[in-house]
Design an enzyme around this catalytic site. Structure first.
Site, mmCIF file in Angstrom:
data_model
loop_
_atom_site.group_PDB
_atom_site.id
_atom_site.type_symbol
_atom_site.label_atom_id
_atom_site.label_comp_id
_atom_site.label_asym_id
_atom_site.label_seq_id
_atom_site.Cartn_x
_atom_site.Cartn_y
_atom_site.Cartn_z
ATOM 1 C CE LYS A 91 0.025 2.212 3.588
ATOM 2 N NZ LYS A 91 -0.053 2.647 4.753
ATOM 3 N N GLY A 109 5.520 1.259 6.571
ATOM 4 C CA GLY A 109 4.741 2.472 6.019
ATOM 5 C C GLY A 109 3.959 1.972 4.454
ATOM 6 N N GLY A 164 2.151 -3.542 5.044
ATOM 7 C CA GLY A 164 2.579 -4.829 4.730
ATOM 8 C C GLY A 164 1.561 -5.820 5.630
ATOM 9 C CB SER A 222 -2.769 -3.188 6.900
ATOM 10 O OG SER A 222 -2.400 -2.683 8.248
ATOM 11 C CB SER A 223 -1.427 -5.488 2.573
ATOM 12 O OG SER A 223 -1.882 -5.788 1.123
ATOM 13 C CG ASP A 231 -3.298 1.746 7.366
ATOM 14 O OD1 ASP A 231 -3.989 2.857 7.592
ATOM 15 O OD2 ASP A 231 -2.052 1.948 7.364
HETATM 16 O O1 C5P Z 1 -4.651 0.357 14.044
HETATM 17 P P1 C5P Z 1 -2.989 0.279 13.852
HETATM 18 O O2 C5P Z 1 -2.865 -0.833 14.879
HETATM 19 O O3 C5P Z 1 -2.370 0.281 12.774
HETATM 20 O O4 C5P Z 1 -2.430 1.595 14.534
HETATM 21 C C1 C5P Z 1 -1.397 1.723 15.198
HETATM 22 C C2 C5P Z 1 -1.171 2.818 16.208
HETATM 23 O O5 C5P Z 1 -0.960 3.969 15.400
HETATM 24 C C3 C5P Z 1 -2.552 3.215 17.121
HETATM 25 O O6 C5P Z 1 -2.728 2.533 18.202
HETATM 26 C C4 C5P Z 1 -2.585 4.657 17.206
HETATM 27 O O7 C5P Z 1 -1.295 4.900 18.322
HETATM 28 C C5 C5P Z 1 -1.808 5.088 15.995
HETATM 29 N N1 C5P Z 1 -3.009 5.610 14.943
HETATM 30 C C6 C5P Z 1 -3.437 6.773 14.803
HETATM 31 N N2 C5P Z 1 -4.106 7.164 14.116
HETATM 32 C C7 C5P Z 1 -4.555 6.338 12.869
HETATM 33 C C8 C5P Z 1 -3.925 5.094 13.077
HETATM 34 C C9 C5P Z 1 -3.026 4.618 13.925
HETATM 35 O O8 C5P Z 1 -3.207 7.493 15.924
HETATM 36 N N3 C5P Z 1 -5.451 6.859 12.131
#
Ligand code: C5P
Length: 300
Positions: free
Chosen positions: A11, A104, A107, A109-110, A142
């Protein structure tokens, strides 16, 4: 279907604006997600129980990070879906890890999204689409966009997705300096910088966006925060900017991978070869960001 191999595409956030913050600390985004014709591969095979193995060039790093077993997001996705199955299900799941971790490029998430999609087919489940997107969001912000797997505007923390109606493929070079960056840490650093939130652009996905103009007028708001955590990003951006024919150079997601866009495949391949030669320790890929990345690569 007894066995299938699918692509979990890389992504790329063509732009990423932070437009606010929720009370729980999550940041509200306005972002354009695109997907490459390259990525990880996931193979699933019929089996009595769930098992998991990681192969591929980044398998050793996965092992060192301790995400080569039940804790991998692929297994989290498999278990979440199994709980919806209402019948005994199992599968041998093999993740070919071709993309760098914590990079970034979405990986994990996909991988999670591709696992939900392919196991739903293997297990002959008919989980309603809305439910599948809810499961995806539980796995990570994501993951819903990765479940769609097509160019889309993403709002909220990642749950509000609008596919673009048209998308002309973009020739890209992806470059990662080989240092993982923790997404929570990048967001925390960004928050500590106390920057003003971006004003939402309110884009119309049906309008025939002029991509060049849209990209020229946008940014990755996490780039500054990521650069304070990983000095190599500056070098990566500089290397990409030094290549002939680059139209735009920017970081993807929470970094540290950066991308360059080029007018032709030949230019992106020449650029990738040059950067790889100059920086043999970096991960460098020439690819295309496409309207519809391939999903099912083989099945029996
Ligand atoms: O949802 P994910 O596990 O990918 O996100 C990891 C961390 O990144 C979250 O716990 C949060 O601290 C931060 N995050 C955020 N805003 C987002 C996505 C992620 O602050 N839109």
């Amino acid at each position: 279907m007894r066995e299938a191999t699918v692509l979990a595409p890389a992504k790329v956030n063509l732009f990423l604006h932070i437009v606010g913050r929720r009370k729980d600390g999550y940041h509200l985004l306005e972002s354009l997600f695109a997907f490459a014709d390259t990525g990880d591969r996931i193979t699933v095979r019929e089996a009595e129980t769930l098992s998991f193995k990681v192969t591929g060039p980044f398998a050793p790093i996965c092992e060192r990070a301790g995400c080569d077993g039940d804790g991998n997001i692929v297994m989290e996705a498999a278990r979440l879906l199994a709980a919806e199955a209402k019948k005994p299900v199992g599968a041998e799941v093999i993740l070919e890890k071709n993309l760098p971790l914590s990079a970034g490029l979405g990986g994990g998430s996909s991988d999670a999204a591709a696992t939900l999609k392919v196991l739903q087919i293997l297990w002959k489940l008919e989980v309603p689409e809305k439910k599948l997107f809810d499961l995806a969001l539980k796995l990570g912000a994501d993951v819903p966009a990765c479940l769609l797997g097509q160019p889309c505007f993403v709002y909220g923390i990642g749950e509000d997705i609008t596919p673009l109606e048209t998308f002309t493929p973009l020739n890209a070079v992806l470059v990662n300096p080989g240092r993982p960056l923790s997404t929570p840490q990048v967001f925390r650093t960004y928050a500590g910088m106390k920057k003003a939130f971006a004003v939402p652009l309110g884009l119309d996905p049906a309008a025939n966006q002029d991509m060049e103009t849209l990209l020229a007028e946008t940014n990755n708001d996490l780039q500054g925060a990521a650069m304070t955590l990983c000095r190599d990003i500056q070098g990566v951006l500089k290397a990409l900017k030094g290549t002939e024919g680059n139209l735009l150079v920017r970081m993807s997601g929470s970094g540290a991978t950066c991308f360059g866009l080029y007018g032709s495949q030949e230019e992106s391949e020449v650029a990738a070869a040059w950067i790889a030669r100059e920086h043999p320790k970096w991960w460098v890929r020439s690819c295309q960001l496409v309207a519809e990345p391939p999903f099912l690569l083989s099945r029996t």
